[in-house]
Design an enzyme around this catalytic site. Structure first.
Site, mmCIF file in Angstrom:
data_model
loop_
_atom_site.group_PDB
_atom_site.id
_atom_site.type_symbol
_atom_site.label_atom_id
_atom_site.label_comp_id
_atom_site.label_asym_id
_atom_site.label_seq_id
_atom_site.Cartn_x
_atom_site.Cartn_y
_atom_site.Cartn_z
ATOM 1 N N SER A 131 0.879 -1.171 0.000
ATOM 2 C CA SER A 131 0.000 0.000 0.000
ATOM 3 C C SER A 131 0.916 1.219 0.000
ATOM 4 C CB SER A 131 -0.862 -0.004 1.264
ATOM 5 O OG SER A 131 -1.459 1.253 1.470
ATOM 6 N N TYR A 145 -2.369 -2.003 10.752
ATOM 7 C CA TYR A 145 -2.485 -2.188 9.290
ATOM 8 C C TYR A 145 -1.282 -1.559 8.574
ATOM 9 C CZ TYR A 145 -4.024 -1.739 4.464
ATOM 10 O OH TYR A 145 -4.081 -1.801 3.083
HETATM 11 N N1 LIG Z 1 -8.822 -0.640 -1.280
HETATM 12 C C1 LIG Z 1 -7.829 0.126 -0.908
HETATM 13 O O1 LIG Z 1 -8.009 1.366 -0.703
HETATM 14 C C2 LIG Z 1 -6.444 -0.443 -0.751
HETATM 15 C C3 LIG Z 1 -5.342 0.440 -0.732
HETATM 16 C C4 LIG Z 1 -4.060 -0.085 -0.582
HETATM 17 C C5 LIG Z 1 -3.871 -1.450 -0.473
HETATM 18 N N2 LIG Z 1 -4.967 -2.291 -0.499
HETATM 19 C C6 LIG Z 1 -4.716 -3.735 -0.375
HETATM 20 O O2 LIG Z 1 -5.282 -4.401 -1.503
HETATM 21 C C7 LIG Z 1 -5.540 -5.770 -1.151
HETATM 22 C C8 LIG Z 1 -6.921 -6.149 -1.667
HETATM 23 O O3 LIG Z 1 -7.900 -5.430 -0.961
HETATM 24 P P1 LIG Z 1 -9.186 -4.797 -1.661
HETATM 25 O O4 LIG Z 1 -9.086 -3.340 -1.512
HETATM 26 O O5 LIG Z 1 -9.392 -5.360 -3.006
HETATM 27 O O6 LIG Z 1 -10.316 -5.265 -0.628
HETATM 28 P P2 LIG Z 1 -11.491 -6.337 -0.727
HETATM 29 O O7 LIG Z 1 -12.422 -5.974 -1.836
HETATM 30 O O8 LIG Z 1 -12.036 -6.423 0.658
HETATM 31 O O9 LIG Z 1 -10.752 -7.702 -1.111
HETATM 32 C C9 LIG Z 1 -10.021 -8.450 -0.166
HETATM 33 C C10 LIG Z 1 -9.841 -9.863 -0.693
HETATM 34 O O10 LIG Z 1 -9.092 -10.612 0.287
HETATM 35 C C11 LIG Z 1 -9.806 -11.828 0.546
HETATM 36 N N3 LIG Z 1 -9.576 -12.283 1.913
HETATM 37 C C12 LIG Z 1 -9.843 -11.623 3.071
HETATM 38 N N4 LIG Z 1 -9.548 -12.400 4.130
HETATM 39 C C13 LIG Z 1 -9.092 -13.578 3.625
HETATM 40 C C14 LIG Z 1 -8.637 -14.778 4.212
HETATM 41 N N5 LIG Z 1 -8.578 -14.937 5.562
HETATM 42 N N6 LIG Z 1 -8.244 -15.799 3.408
HETATM 43 C C15 LIG Z 1 -8.300 -15.671 2.058
HETATM 44 N N7 LIG Z 1 -8.706 -14.552 1.437
HETATM 45 C C16 LIG Z 1 -9.114 -13.522 2.217
HETATM 46 C C17 LIG Z 1 -11.269 -11.472 0.328
HETATM 47 O O11 LIG Z 1 -12.029 -12.624 0.011
HETATM 48 P P3 LIG Z 1 -12.994 -13.441 0.997
HETATM 49 O O12 LIG Z 1 -13.689 -12.464 1.878
HETATM 50 O O13 LIG Z 1 -13.867 -14.155 0.004
HETATM 51 O O14 LIG Z 1 -12.102 -14.395 1.728
HETATM 52 C C18 LIG Z 1 -11.158 -10.575 -0.902
HETATM 53 O O15 LIG Z 1 -11.119 -11.363 -2.057
HETATM 54 C C19 LIG Z 1 -5.357 -5.872 0.355
HETATM 55 O O16 LIG Z 1 -4.109 -6.459 0.634
HETATM 56 C C20 LIG Z 1 -5.377 -4.409 0.829
HETATM 57 O O17 LIG Z 1 -4.648 -4.215 2.004
HETATM 58 C C21 LIG Z 1 -6.238 -1.821 -0.632
#
Ligand SMILES: NC(=O)c1ccc[n+]([C@@H]2O[C@H](COP(=O)([O-])OP(=O)(O)OC[C@H]3O[C@@H](n4cnc5c(N)ncnc54)[C@H](OP(=O)(O)O)[C@@H]3O)[C@@H](O)[C@H]2O)c1
Length: 250
Positions: A131, A145
């Site tokens: 991130s 986080y």
């Molecule tokens: N959105 C932002 O603003 C942002 C910014 C910087 C970095 N990120 C990073 O981007 C990545 C993806 O996040 P996102 O923003 O796309 O959020 P998201 O829509 O909530 O997606 C998160 C994904 O992780 C999976 N996940 C969560 N817990 C899990 C577990 N215990 N085992 C296996 N899979 C799991 C979820 O699937 P299930 O619930 O089906 O398991 C989902 O597919 C993360 O690492 C986050 O920290 C996000």
């Protein structure tokens, strides 16, 4: 070509999987939600294997590698992760430890196990989703986080430097997005304090940069500005503005 994408049931992982399939990648997609993974599989034209698994359980990460070690994984995307918002002193310890298990220990384990195979074959790529938070001195109100993402960024850059010194063809890159419109905020129970990028834009940008061998991928103007600020502004000022920015997420 085959890619393994963790956290592919929604958000950035979902879009990365879609984009990779559209350029011909066969996929292994993993998350806990089998129904959503199967819905994604039905949309895609390439071969897709669905694995529903809780990756915060490290034994499952080892099992996942065992299941796939004989299938050639050309690209591993460690994307599964989540955030928690609030004062460190009041947040639930078990939930924080579960976040550390997923954001840090699962990513560490999968990187280690698949990297060993890639080093043996002298080919392959790993993309670790960090991130823009990883560049900040700390993240008050999302302290744990931010710390997990600093770990991901530091680990990834360190490994890639080792590989370059060894003359390896394997590449390990970090993706460092700012706000992206996904389920992340619902899970963290916050709202955006600035305009988010779409997951589709982030995925397309990431795949373009990854194909050029970029090591640290920062999508969007706001994130690039935050990155530059982190290099020139003193930590005490960054920390104060980070705290103020976080309070606007409530
Ligand atoms: N959105 C932002 O603003 C942002 C910014 C910087 C970095 N990120 C990073 O981007 C990545 C993806 O996040 P996102 O923003 O796309 O959020 P998201 O829509 O909530 O997606 C998160 C994904 O992780 C999976 N996940 C969560 N817990 C899990 C577990 N215990 N085992 C296996 N899979 C799991 C979820 O699937 P299930 O619930 O089906 O398991 C989902 O597919 C993360 O690492 C986050 O920290 C996000």
């Amino acid at each position: 070509m085959r890619a393994l994408v963790t956290g592919a049931s929604s958000g950035i992982g979902y879009e990365l999987a879609k984009q990779l399939s559209s350029i011909g990648y066969d996929l292994v997609i993993v998350s806990r939600d089998k129904k959503n993974l199967n819905k994604l599989k039905d949309l895609l034209k390439t071969e897709v294997e669905v694995i529903d698994m809780d990756l915060s359980n490290i034994d499952n990460c080892k099992k996942l590698h065992e299941m796939l070690k004989d299938k050639k994984i050309d690209l591993l995307i460690n994307n599964a992760g989540f955030g928690i918002f609030g004062d460190f002193g009041t947040l639930d310890l078990d939930r924080e430890l579960n976040m550390i298990d997923l954001n840090v220990k699962a990513l560490h384990t999968l990187t280690k196990l698949f990297l060993k195979d890639m080093i043996k074959n002298n080919r392959g790529k790993i993309l670790n989703v960090a991130s823009i938070a990883g560049f900040m001195p700390a993240g008050p109100l999302m302290s744990t986080y931010y710390a997990t993402k600093a770990y991901v960024l530091s680990l990834t850059r360190g490994i890639d430097k080792e590989l370059r010194k060894q003359g390896s063809k394997v590449i390990v890159s970090a993706l460092c997005p700012g706000p992206v419109d996904t389920k992340f905020n619902d899970v963290a129970k916050v709202k955006f304090n600035m305009k988010p990028l779409t997951a589709e834009y982030v995925a397309k940008y990431t795949i373009k940069k990854l194909s050029k061998g970029k090591k640290v991928i920062i999508p969007g103007k706001i994130s690039k500005l935050i990155y530059l600020a982190s290099k020139i502004i003193p930590d005490r000022i960054l920390l104060e503005s980070a705290y103020r920015a976080q309070t606007k997420k409530i």
